[in-house]
Design a protein around this motif. Structure first.
Motif, PDB file in Angstrom:
ATOM      1  N   UNK A   1       6.739 -11.890  -0.376  1.00 16.27           N
ATOM      2  CA  UNK A   1       7.306 -10.898  -1.290  1.00 16.27           C
ATOM      3  C   UNK A   1       6.585  -9.548  -1.190  1.00 16.27           C
ATOM      4  N   UNK A   2       5.351  -9.549  -0.728  1.00 16.30           N
ATOM      5  CA  UNK A   2       4.592  -8.303  -0.603  1.00 16.30           C
ATOM      6  C   UNK A   2       4.871  -7.622   0.733  1.00 16.30           C
ATOM      7  N   UNK A   3       4.949  -8.380   1.814  1.00 16.20           N
ATOM      8  CA  UNK A   3       5.127  -7.771   3.134  1.00 16.20           C
ATOM      9  C   UNK A   3       6.586  -7.489   3.484  1.00 16.20           C
ATOM     10  N   UNK A   4       7.536  -8.084   2.784  1.00 10.80           N
ATOM     11  CA  UNK A   4       8.943  -7.909   3.151  1.00 10.80           C
ATOM     12  C   UNK A   4       9.468  -6.474   3.000  1.00 10.80           C
TER      13      UNK A   4
ATOM     14  N   UNK B   1      -6.662  -3.341   5.896  1.00  6.54           N
ATOM     15  CA  UNK B   1      -8.093  -3.590   5.711  1.00  6.54           C
ATOM     16  C   UNK B   1      -8.387  -4.396   4.445  1.00  6.54           C
ATOM     17  N   UNK B   2      -7.352  -4.769   3.710  1.00  7.97           N
ATOM     18  CA  UNK B   2      -7.510  -5.501   2.463  1.00  7.97           C
ATOM     19  C   UNK B   2      -8.048  -6.904   2.713  1.00  7.97           C
ATOM     20  N   UNK B   3      -8.676  -7.457   1.695  1.00  3.90           N
ATOM     21  CA  UNK B   3      -9.135  -8.845   1.796  1.00  3.90           C
ATOM     22  C   UNK B   3      -8.053  -9.824   1.343  1.00  3.90           C
ATOM     23  N   UNK B   4      -6.943  -9.304   0.804  1.00  7.95           N
ATOM     24  CA  UNK B   4      -5.842 -10.135   0.340  1.00  7.95           C
ATOM     25  C   UNK B   4      -4.822 -10.263   1.474  1.00  7.95           C
ATOM     26  N   UNK B   5      -4.612 -11.469   2.013  1.00  2.36           N
ATOM     27  CA  UNK B   5      -3.764 -11.632   3.203  1.00  2.36           C
ATOM     28  C   UNK B   5      -2.357 -11.048   3.098  1.00  2.36           C
ATOM     29  N   UNK B   6      -1.617 -11.211   1.994  1.00 11.32           N
ATOM     30  CA  UNK B   6      -0.285 -10.602   1.960  1.00 11.32           C
ATOM     31  C   UNK B   6      -0.321  -9.073   2.074  1.00 11.32           C
ATOM     32  N   UNK B   7      -1.321  -8.452   1.505  1.00 11.44           N
ATOM     33  CA  UNK B   7      -1.459  -7.002   1.595  1.00 11.44           C
ATOM     34  C   UNK B   7      -1.806  -6.600   3.026  1.00 11.44           C
ATOM     35  N   UNK B   8      -2.641  -7.390   3.686  1.00  9.93           N
ATOM     36  CA  UNK B   8      -2.960  -7.150   5.098  1.00  9.93           C
ATOM     37  C   UNK B   8      -1.706  -7.221   5.954  1.00  9.93           C
TER      38      UNK B   8
END
Length: 174
Positions: A76-79, A139-146
């Motif tokens: 839902x974040x990367x879409x 560069x985020x530590x949260x995989x969906x944001x990456x």
């Protein structure tokens, strides 16, 4: 044995996956229909408008295809990254086609090549700015944001390539 209740984490993940897939189909499909109408208005030529649309349709295919090939999930974040890349691609192509039409109207011998020469630096600059701005999420530590940051970078680079490399070749033939 018959299942009485299907619930829990896996069922909720499957439902979310179906909703994301539906959202991608409706969202990207709607944007592509909108951009097809805009392409006809801008290009004033069916072959050029279809070439613009084909180049735009290739952008989400590259993003989603790359993620699928690499086995990276689209959540839902990367879409929404495909929507951002589509907007960058549409903007670049609109400016390129308008410039090409102006050059062709003034009798330029090779309007597509000259339009790419004039518009190319701005398209590449916009690609760099958007990629750097959204790429910071990579560069985020949260995989969906990456994944979102990586998808925007892939998408904007694809949009620039479609606008500056593919569209002029398709438009030249049109």
């Amino acid at each position: 044995l018959a299942p009485l209740v299907v619930a829990g984490l896996y069922d909720l993940q499957a439902q979310l996956g179906r909703l994301i897939a539906s959202s991608l189909r409706i969202g990207i499909g709607g944007l592509l229909l909108l951009f097809l109408a805009i392409a006809f208005v801008v290009a004033r030529s069916a072959p050029t408008a279809v070439a613009m649309w084909a180049c735009l349709a290739g952008i989400p295919l590259v993003i989603l295809g790359t993620f699928g090939h690499l086995g990276v999930s689209v959540d839902i974040i990367s879409s929404p990254s495909a929507n951002i890349a589509l907007a960058v691609g549409a903007d670049s192509m609109i400016h390129l086609v308008v410039r090409m039409r102006l050059l062709a109207g003034s009798g330029h011998a090779d309007p597509w090549r000259e339009a790419v020469r004039q518009i190319g630096p701005a398209v590449l600059g916009a690609t760099l700015i958007v990629s750097a701005g959204f790429g910071i999420f990579a560069l985020s530590s949260f995989p969906p944001t990456r994944r979102f940051g990586a998808a925007v970078i892939i998408g904007t680079a694809t949009a620039a390539a479609m606008a500056l490399l593919v569209l002029p070749r398709l438009g030249w033939r049109a």
